[in-house]
Design a protein around this motif. Structure first.
Motif, short mmCIF file in Angstrom:
data_model
loop_
_atom_site.label_atom_id
_atom_site.label_comp_id
_atom_site.label_asym_id
_atom_site.label_seq_id
_atom_site.Cartn_x
_atom_site.Cartn_y
_atom_site.Cartn_z
N ARG A 1 5.28 -0.67 2.70
CA ARG A 1 5.03 -2.40 2.99
C ARG A 1 4.44 -2.60 2.05
NH1 ARG A 1 1.95 -2.87 8.66
NH2 ARG A 1 3.11 -2.02 9.14
N LYS B 1 1.55 0.28 0.73
CA LYS B 1 2.34 1.72 1.89
C LYS B 1 3.42 1.50 1.10
CE LYS B 1 0.05 1.38 6.16
NZ LYS B 1 0.44 1.63 8.24
N ALA C 1 0.57 -3.27 12.69
CA ALA C 1 0.78 -2.59 13.63
C ALA C 1 2.28 -3.25 13.46
CB ALA C 1 0.64 -2.76 14.93
N GLY D 1 -6.10 -7.09 6.63
CA GLY D 1 -5.36 -5.55 6.23
C GLY D 1 -3.92 -5.71 6.48
N SER D 2 -3.12 -5.74 5.59
CA SER D 2 -1.39 -5.65 5.80
C SER D 2 -1.19 -4.67 5.86
CB SER D 2 -1.40 -6.33 4.82
OG SER D 2 -1.47 -5.75 3.09
N ASP D 3 -1.54 -3.40 5.10
CA ASP D 3 -1.23 -1.99 5.25
C ASP D 3 -1.56 -1.73 6.87
OD1 ASP D 3 -5.07 -2.17 4.99
OD2 ASP D 3 -4.46 -0.17 3.98
N ARG D 4 -2.70 -2.25 7.48
CA ARG D 4 -2.94 -2.20 9.39
C ARG D 4 -2.49 -2.63 9.93
NH1 ARG D 4 -7.68 -2.44 5.94
NH2 ARG D 4 -8.46 -4.42 7.68
#
Length: 117
Positions: free
Chosen positions: A108, A70, A14, A9-12
């Motif tokens: 990102r 992202k 924080a 989940g590198s897009d999620r």
């Protein structure tokens, strides 16, 4: 010992989990891009990298494979080639690739740096 590396989940993740922001090397005007990065493994490096809008010169000497998860940016290669990069795109940079980043919308990426010969 070889070790599997999973960046889930590198897009999620924080932004704060990626560490304290620092200024991009060799900024080219305003705004000055701020970078956060976290390595998920050592030698060779792999991790998550995030950058706010701004322009600066690429300083990485290693070859790099990056998957953007992202944002939007451009990479202006020193030979005049311009890559327009958006979430979902993947790019391979050969070792010693030189050029200028232009981050339009905070980006990102997950990345993997190959060792220098």
């Amino acid at each position: 010992m070889n070790k599997l590396t999973l960046i889930k989940g590198s897009d999620r993740v924080a932004s704060a989990e990626l560490g304290e922001p620092f200024k991009a090397n060799e900024p080219q005007g305003e705004p000055v891009a701020m970078i956060r990065s976290k390595d998920w493994r050592e030698g060779p490096d792999a991790g998550v990298w995030e950058c706010t809008p701004g322009k600066w010169k690429r300083a990485v000497k290693n070859a790099e494979f990056a998957h953007f998860v992202k944002g939007r940016c451009e990479f202006h290669h020193e030979d005049g080639t311009v890559l327009e990069i958006a979430a979902g795109d993947a790019v391979y940079f050969p070792a010693h690739t030189r050029g200028t980043w232009n981050v339009i919308e905070t980006v990102r990426k997950t990345y993997f740096l190959l060792p220098l010969d």
